[in-house]
Write an enzyme that holds these catalytic residues in place. Structure first.
Site, PDB file in Angstrom:
ATOM      1  N   GLU A 142       0.592   3.842  -2.922  1.00 27.15           N
ATOM      2  CA  GLU A 142       0.362   5.380  -2.405  1.00 27.15           C
ATOM      3  C   GLU A 142       1.444   6.553  -2.742  1.00 27.15           C
ATOM      4  O   GLU A 142       1.117   7.770  -3.285  1.00 27.15           O
ATOM      5  CB  GLU A 142      -0.354   5.747  -0.971  1.00 27.15           C
ATOM      6  CG  GLU A 142      -1.474   4.733  -0.705  1.00 27.15           C
ATOM      7  CD  GLU A 142      -2.555   4.955  -1.246  1.00 27.15           C
ATOM      8  OE1 GLU A 142      -2.755   6.155  -2.195  1.00 27.15           O
ATOM      9  OE2 GLU A 142      -3.703   4.209  -1.256  1.00 27.15           O
TER      10      GLU A 142
ATOM     11  N   GLU B 103      -7.323  11.548  -4.980  1.00 21.88           N
ATOM     12  CA  GLU B 103      -6.342  12.457  -4.582  1.00 21.88           C
ATOM     13  C   GLU B 103      -5.368  12.000  -3.313  1.00 21.88           C
ATOM     14  O   GLU B 103      -6.102  11.487  -2.601  1.00 21.88           O
ATOM     15  CB  GLU B 103      -7.072  13.735  -4.371  1.00 21.88           C
ATOM     16  CG  GLU B 103      -6.522  15.001  -4.683  1.00 21.88           C
ATOM     17  CD  GLU B 103      -7.363  16.214  -4.361  1.00 21.88           C
ATOM     18  OE1 GLU B 103      -6.681  17.325  -4.001  1.00 21.88           O
ATOM     19  OE2 GLU B 103      -8.299  16.067  -4.285  1.00 21.88           O
TER      20      GLU B 103
ATOM     21  N   GLU C  44       0.825  -1.123   0.029  1.00 18.72           N
ATOM     22  CA  GLU C  44      -0.042   0.137  -0.035  1.00 18.72           C
ATOM     23  C   GLU C  44       0.955   1.318   0.205  1.00 18.72           C
ATOM     24  O   GLU C  44       0.440   2.414  -0.763  1.00 18.72           O
ATOM     25  CB  GLU C  44      -0.886  -0.089   1.084  1.00 18.72           C
ATOM     26  CG  GLU C  44      -2.165  -1.000   1.117  1.00 18.72           C
ATOM     27  CD  GLU C  44      -3.234  -0.862   0.325  1.00 18.72           C
ATOM     28  OE1 GLU C  44      -3.245   0.371  -0.264  1.00 18.72           O
ATOM     29  OE2 GLU C  44      -3.982  -1.595  -0.212  1.00 18.72           O
TER      30      GLU C  44
END
Lengths: 225, 225
Positions: free
Chosen positions: B62, B112, B58
DNA sequence: CCTCTTATCGTCAGCATGACGATATTCGGT
DNA sequence: ACCGAATATCGTCATGCTGACGATAAGAGG
């Protein structure tokens, strides 16, 4: 993008001081897998139960203790894919520290429960990844004695400085100078609250009895160095 | 006595220092629940994935960072029954510390992503129980600066004593005496490894460049007091 | 050169620590 | 009543770490 189903359990590292040894609570498993082997107490988290509630419930089931006597805090999560052969299980481990206790009683899926000195557990093998969890719990306990008043969790509600020192000596497996230790803990801010009463239960000159003070942090810390 | 099904996720508290502020990575949720609101990055643990692997995956998704640049450690597990309205979800939170980074990119289910100063996050609300998780992560980071070399995780591979001091000052929101700080960190055992090279990137007299040393523990500790 | 800025070294008093001596207060035995 | 033995508690002292702060070093830019 779905999400695979997991089972969630809580497991407990319960530590106490019996006699002159640091001991951990272990249970003999009554069901498969690892049936008949020693493991940490624990069990599945229920449908509508929060994790700390599950940990306290399991602790009460295994020890039969009045809640509030025992310090409990979360330790860590463990979730290796192969840690349980039945299915994917994530466990949240909790660390519990208790004063010298009545004998634990067997729980629902534990055929037998007993206190085992951690010294002998280095050799023994526990089920699942419980060796690792126990080691992590021990390390956490040892570390937190340095900078928190956690040692008092091993003591009865009223205790002497010598009893507190014995906690440090047994958990750290070391010897501490009684005079320096006395100066330090009586000087630490908010650690000890005098009761005014004394006891001679350790023999010799009567010792002051203390309760834990309100401090959450031990300052200055007790360093192992 | 069955076991109810859970979903298991990992959530990340990613901290860095941008400019002169301590910042946390937050993403705007692209899917329900809490669609459109800010949350910590994270996602479901996959079928055959260990928890640390899921956290690193993750994190890479990200931030798009080369792994190895970022310190990551487990923070805690969270599993209140109502923490996700869809179903029972237990999350294992991880704490990641990174040096000043390229802009994060949006992940699969995050519309976002951006760095937000933690100072302004006290007011904002994050989705789920992420406010609590972030607070726990911040407290962990602040505490570990005291007794571990963790501050170096905020620095580039080579850094000066002043840059390391800035880490402490921003994370603790305090000011430290440059001379005493210099004496302390250069005296700490195994914390800094001189490279022999110098830099003038901060202006003034050239400063020695250091790499992190091998120490896992900072002795003596840096006390906030 | 002079000034500004930052880095690095020194000095000194105060506090915490470790080592250890001295005294206090009980108990059990005689 | 007296004598150890055991434990608790206080005191002393040298040492090391800390915080406050002065002094010097070494670059950039005028």
């Amino acid at each position: 993008m779905g999400h695979p189903p997991f089972a969630v359990t809580v497991d407990l590292v319960v530590l106490t001081l019996t006699g002159d040894e640091l001991c951990a609570l272990v249970v003999r498993r009554g069901i498969s897998p690892y049936r008949g082997e020693w493991a940490l107490p624990g069990g599945f988290v229920r449908e509508d139960e929060d994790l700390p509630d599950a940990a306290r419930r399991e602790l009460a089931e295994e020890t039969g203790l009045p809640p509030g006597t025992v310090h409990i805090e979360q330790l860590a999560g463990y979730g290796a894919p192969d840690r349980d052969p039945r299915m994917r299980v994530v466990t949240i481990a909790y660390l519990a520290l208790a004063p010298d206790l009545p004998l634990p009683r067997a729980g629902s899926d534990a055929a037998e429960a007993r206190w085992t000195p951690v010294r002998s557990l280095r050799a023994e093998r526990l089920a699942f990844d419980h060796d690792r969890i126990l080691a992590d719990g021990l390390e956490r306990a040892r570390a937190k004695l340095e900078y928190s008043p956690l040692a008092t969790a091993f003591c009865a509600p009223e205790f002497t400085v010598a009893e507190l020192r014995r906690v440090y000596e047994l958990v750290w497996d070391t010897r501490l100078d009684p005079r320096n230790f006395h100066r330090k803990v009586t000087g630490a801010d908010g650690l000890l609250e005098p009761t005014g009463r004394t006891t001679t239960r350790d023999g010799g000159r009567p010792a002051q009895l203390y309760r834990r003070g309100g401090a959450e942090l031990l300052y200055p810390p007790m360093l192992r160095s």
